[in-house]
Design a protein around this motif. Structure first.
Motif, PDB file in Angstrom:
ATOM      1  N   ILE A  46      -4.111  -3.408  -7.379  1.00 15.91           N
ATOM      2  CA  ILE A  46      -4.147  -2.920  -6.172  1.00 15.91           C
ATOM      3  C   ILE A  46      -2.911  -2.533  -5.544  1.00 15.91           C
ATOM      4  CG2 ILE A  46      -6.557  -3.463  -5.886  1.00 15.91           C
ATOM      5  CD1 ILE A  46      -5.793  -5.513  -4.015  1.00 15.91           C
ATOM      6  N   GLY A  47      -1.798  -3.279  -6.002  1.00 15.78           N
ATOM      7  CA  GLY A  47      -0.528  -2.861  -5.514  1.00 15.78           C
ATOM      8  C   GLY A  47      -0.482  -3.972  -4.080  1.00 15.78           C
ATOM      9  N   TYR A  48      -0.878  -4.999  -3.927  1.00 17.19           N
ATOM     10  CA  TYR A  48      -0.934  -5.871  -3.014  1.00 17.19           C
ATOM     11  C   TYR A  48       0.250  -7.097  -3.334  1.00 17.19           C
ATOM     12  CZ  TYR A  48      -2.155  -9.694   0.531  1.00 17.19           C
ATOM     13  OH  TYR A  48      -2.359 -10.805   1.321  1.00 17.19           O
ATOM     14  N   ILE A  49       0.934  -7.334  -2.084  1.00 21.74           N
ATOM     15  CA  ILE A  49       1.995  -8.319  -2.539  1.00 21.74           C
ATOM     16  C   ILE A  49       1.456  -9.538  -1.173  1.00 21.74           C
ATOM     17  CG2 ILE A  49       4.491  -9.036  -2.118  1.00 21.74           C
ATOM     18  CD1 ILE A  49       5.249  -6.189  -2.197  1.00 21.74           C
ATOM     19  N   GLU A  50       1.125 -10.709  -2.002  1.00 30.26           N
ATOM     20  CA  GLU A  50       0.837 -11.743  -1.024  1.00 30.26           C
ATOM     21  C   GLU A  50       1.661 -12.278  -0.026  1.00 30.26           C
ATOM     22  OE1 GLU A  50      -2.036 -15.664  -1.732  1.00 30.26           O
ATOM     23  OE2 GLU A  50      -0.778 -15.109  -3.300  1.00 30.26           O
ATOM     24  N   ASN A  51       1.582 -12.648   1.000  1.00 27.89           N
ATOM     25  CA  ASN A  51       2.115 -13.127   2.222  1.00 27.89           C
ATOM     26  C   ASN A  51       3.405 -12.165   2.426  1.00 27.89           C
ATOM     27  OD1 ASN A  51       0.810 -15.479   2.056  1.00 27.89           O
ATOM     28  ND2 ASN A  51       1.935 -16.588   0.178  1.00 27.89           N
ATOM     29  N   TYR A  52       3.126 -10.937   2.163  1.00 31.35           N
ATOM     30  CA  TYR A  52       4.228  -9.950   2.685  1.00 31.35           C
ATOM     31  C   TYR A  52       4.047  -9.629   4.270  1.00 31.35           C
ATOM     32  CZ  TYR A  52       7.031  -5.728   2.719  1.00 31.35           C
ATOM     33  OH  TYR A  52       8.095  -4.731   3.076  1.00 31.35           O
ATOM     34  N   PRO A  53       4.824  -9.738   4.866  1.00 32.31           N
ATOM     35  CA  PRO A  53       4.825  -9.626   6.436  1.00 32.31           C
ATOM     36  C   PRO A  53       4.494  -8.260   6.860  1.00 32.31           C
ATOM     37  CG  PRO A  53       7.079  -9.822   6.033  1.00 32.31           C
ATOM     38  CD  PRO A  53       6.548 -10.337   4.722  1.00 32.31           C
ATOM     39  N   SER A  54       3.349  -8.038   7.444  1.00 33.97           N
ATOM     40  CA  SER A  54       3.016  -6.388   7.927  1.00 33.97           C
ATOM     41  C   SER A  54       3.280  -6.350   9.399  1.00 33.97           C
ATOM     42  CB  SER A  54       1.441  -6.323   7.602  1.00 33.97           C
ATOM     43  OG  SER A  54       0.901  -4.952   8.043  1.00 33.97           O
ATOM     44  N   SER A  55       4.041  -4.988   9.623  1.00 33.59           N
ATOM     45  CA  SER A  55       4.472  -4.754  10.847  1.00 33.59           C
ATOM     46  C   SER A  55       3.345  -4.058  11.524  1.00 33.59           C
ATOM     47  CB  SER A  55       5.489  -4.031  10.777  1.00 33.59           C
ATOM     48  OG  SER A  55       5.310  -2.654  10.161  1.00 33.59           O
ATOM     49  N   GLU A  56       2.349  -3.459  10.980  1.00 29.59           N
ATOM     50  CA  GLU A  56       1.162  -2.773  11.595  1.00 29.59           C
ATOM     51  C   GLU A  56      -0.125  -3.915  11.974  1.00 29.59           C
ATOM     52  OE1 GLU A  56      -0.211   0.245   8.854  1.00 29.59           O
ATOM     53  OE2 GLU A  56       1.630   1.400   8.834  1.00 29.59           O
ATOM     54  N   LYS A  57      -0.327  -3.660  12.949  1.00 29.09           N
ATOM     55  CA  LYS A  57      -1.718  -4.383  13.538  1.00 29.09           C
ATOM     56  C   LYS A  57      -2.884  -3.736  13.417  1.00 29.09           C
ATOM     57  CE  LYS A  57       1.446  -6.762  16.886  1.00 29.09           C
ATOM     58  NZ  LYS A  57       1.819  -7.239  18.062  1.00 29.09           N
ATOM     59  N   PRO A  58      -4.000  -4.356  13.128  1.00 31.55           N
ATOM     60  CA  PRO A  58      -5.552  -3.753  13.171  1.00 31.55           C
ATOM     61  C   PRO A  58      -5.460  -3.033  14.458  1.00 31.55           C
ATOM     62  CG  PRO A  58      -5.639  -6.054  13.123  1.00 31.55           C
ATOM     63  CD  PRO A  58      -4.130  -5.663  12.806  1.00 31.55           C
ATOM     64  N   LYS A  59      -6.507  -2.065  14.259  1.00 32.82           N
ATOM     65  CA  LYS A  59      -7.081  -1.679  15.569  1.00 32.82           C
ATOM     66  C   LYS A  59      -7.864  -2.567  16.352  1.00 32.82           C
ATOM     67  CE  LYS A  59      -7.214   3.232  14.015  1.00 32.82           C
ATOM     68  NZ  LYS A  59      -7.772   4.364  13.723  1.00 32.82           N
ATOM     69  N   ARG A 110      -5.455  -2.657  23.327  1.00 33.52           N
ATOM     70  CA  ARG A 110      -5.287  -2.869  21.919  1.00 33.52           C
ATOM     71  C   ARG A 110      -4.378  -1.622  21.669  1.00 33.52           C
ATOM     72  NH1 ARG A 110     -10.909  -3.414  22.533  1.00 33.52           N
ATOM     73  NH2 ARG A 110     -11.717  -5.380  21.286  1.00 33.52           N
ATOM     74  N   PRO A 111      -3.132  -2.172  21.503  1.00 33.01           N
ATOM     75  CA  PRO A 111      -2.000  -0.981  21.136  1.00 33.01           C
ATOM     76  C   PRO A 111      -2.216  -0.319  19.799  1.00 33.01           C
ATOM     77  CG  PRO A 111      -1.095  -3.255  21.793  1.00 33.01           C
ATOM     78  CD  PRO A 111      -2.468  -3.430  21.342  1.00 33.01           C
ATOM     79  N   ALA A 112      -2.847  -0.879  19.018  1.00 32.29           N
ATOM     80  CA  ALA A 112      -2.782   0.060  17.695  1.00 32.29           C
ATOM     81  C   ALA A 112      -3.597   0.948  17.742  1.00 32.29           C
ATOM     82  CB  ALA A 112      -3.222  -1.057  16.619  1.00 32.29           C
ATOM     83  N   ALA A 113      -4.825   0.885  18.621  1.00 30.17           N
ATOM     84  CA  ALA A 113      -6.013   1.825  18.894  1.00 30.17           C
ATOM     85  C   ALA A 113      -5.692   2.764  19.928  1.00 30.17           C
ATOM     86  CB  ALA A 113      -7.111   1.252  18.905  1.00 30.17           C
ATOM     87  N   ASN A 114      -4.380   2.427  20.587  1.00 31.24           N
ATOM     88  CA  ASN A 114      -4.155   3.154  21.760  1.00 31.24           C
ATOM     89  C   ASN A 114      -5.148   3.277  22.902  1.00 31.24           C
ATOM     90  OD1 ASN A 114      -2.434   4.482  23.603  1.00 31.24           O
ATOM     91  ND2 ASN A 114      -2.874   6.769  22.678  1.00 31.24           N
ATOM     92  N   ALA A 115      -5.842   2.023  23.068  1.00 29.74           N
ATOM     93  CA  ALA A 115      -7.069   1.960  23.895  1.00 29.74           C
ATOM     94  C   ALA A 115      -6.931   0.794  24.796  1.00 29.74           C
ATOM     95  CB  ALA A 115      -8.224   1.989  23.049  1.00 29.74           C
ATOM     96  N   TYR A 116      -7.898   0.779  25.789  1.00 28.49           N
ATOM     97  CA  TYR A 116      -8.040  -0.546  26.701  1.00 28.49           C
ATOM     98  C   TYR A 116      -9.715  -0.588  26.941  1.00 28.49           C
ATOM     99  CZ  TYR A 116      -7.933   2.728  30.415  1.00 28.49           C
ATOM    100  OH  TYR A 116      -7.952   3.614  31.519  1.00 28.49           O
ATOM    101  N   LYS A 117     -10.013  -1.891  27.350  1.00 28.90           N
ATOM    102  CA  LYS A 117     -11.307  -1.845  27.686  1.00 28.90           C
ATOM    103  C   LYS A 117     -11.289  -2.663  28.942  1.00 28.90           C
ATOM    104  CE  LYS A 117     -15.510  -4.264  26.070  1.00 28.90           C
ATOM    105  NZ  LYS A 117     -16.236  -5.230  25.144  1.00 28.90           N
ATOM    106  N   ILE A 118     -12.089  -2.329  29.949  1.00 26.71           N
ATOM    107  CA  ILE A 118     -12.442  -2.853  31.402  1.00 26.71           C
ATOM    108  C   ILE A 118     -13.873  -3.344  31.571  1.00 26.71           C
ATOM    109  CG2 ILE A 118     -12.063  -2.945  33.924  1.00 26.71           C
ATOM    110  CD1 ILE A 118      -9.852  -1.111  33.565  1.00 26.71           C
ATOM    111  N   SER A 119     -14.255  -4.500  31.697  1.00 23.37           N
ATOM    112  CA  SER A 119     -15.412  -4.956  31.854  1.00 23.37           C
ATOM    113  C   SER A 119     -15.467  -5.909  33.203  1.00 23.37           C
ATOM    114  CB  SER A 119     -15.807  -5.648  30.624  1.00 23.37           C
ATOM    115  OG  SER A 119     -15.215  -6.853  30.352  1.00 23.37           O
TER     116      SER A 119
END
Length: 223
Positions: free
Chosen positions: A140-153, A193-202
């Motif tokens: 699958i082309g995955y490199i274990e323990n490779y640092p990822s700069s992208e954060k999930p949404k 949530r910067p990755a999703a360009n969103a915020y939540k107020i409750s």
């Protein structure tokens, strides 16, 4: 059994053998060497029973090995087997943090307990060998323990909570209250949530009371 009176020699011999078995022979090199072999054999055998919990024949052999060990040796050997299994296969052993009861000697204390995860409780990933995992990574082309700069949404970078236990606001006219607002247990939360360009107020409030002055100049609930 013999009477003590008239059998002093037999009883002295009995006492001598008792002291010899309990205090002297356990500390001879031959006994220590044999005890070490029995302990190691039991430890390895118990490790196998953890890996094969349904093997009846293995359990019978384990019970026979317990006959030559004390209860203290058995407990230590079992915990040692779990530690060795943790080193060999980390996915098979789960570390749980427990707490002793409050009535325990010395008060309540936290300790770590090792629990074996059976095959039914393990996921597919945990059952793969390191070689099989590497083959899957290559496919699958995955490199274990490779640092990822992208954060999930779903990643929350900042979370700010605001709590107001009680609050009362009054509107006065010529020194008299004409409107009173009372809040109790007001909670507000802000998530970004910067990755999703969103915020939540409750927000949440347990009690919201608005009172106004009546023609009789008494405060009565409005809301």
């Amino acid at each position: 059994s013999k009477k003590i009176s008239g059998n002093a020699a037999s009883w002295w011999k009995y006492a001598y053998n008792g002291v010899l078995e309990q205090r002297v022979r356990p500390y001879t090199w031959r006994y220590i060497e044999q005890h070490r072999k029995n302990f190691k054999k039991y430890c390895n055998m118990y490790k196998q029973t953890l890996l094969k919990p349904t093997d009846t024949e293995l359990k019978l052999d384990l019970q026979q090995s317990e006959d030559v060990l004390s209860i203290t040796d058995i407990i230590i050997a079992r915990e040692l087997a779990k530690v060795e299994l943790l080193k060999d296969d980390v996915d098979r052993v789960q570390i749980n943090e427990r707490e002793t009861p409050w009535w325990h000697h010395g008060g309540s204390k936290r300790f770590k307990d090792l629990e074996i995860v059976t095959g039914k409780g393990r996921g597919i990933w945990a059952q793969l060998s390191p070689l099989e995992k590497n083959k899957l990574f290559d496919a699958i082309g995955y490199i274990e323990n490779y640092p990822s700069s992208e954060k999930p949404k779903q990643y929350i970078e900042h979370k700010i909570n605001f709590t107001l236990a009680n609050c009362s606001l009054s509107l006065l006219k010529r020194g008299h209250e004409v409107l009173v607002l009372t809040l109790a247990q007001f909670l507000a939360s802000l998530e970004t949530r910067p990755a999703a360009n969103a915020y939540k107020i409750s927000t949440r409030v347990e009690s919201f009371v608005l009172e106004g002055v009546s023609p009789e100049h008494d405060l009565v609930p409005v809301i």
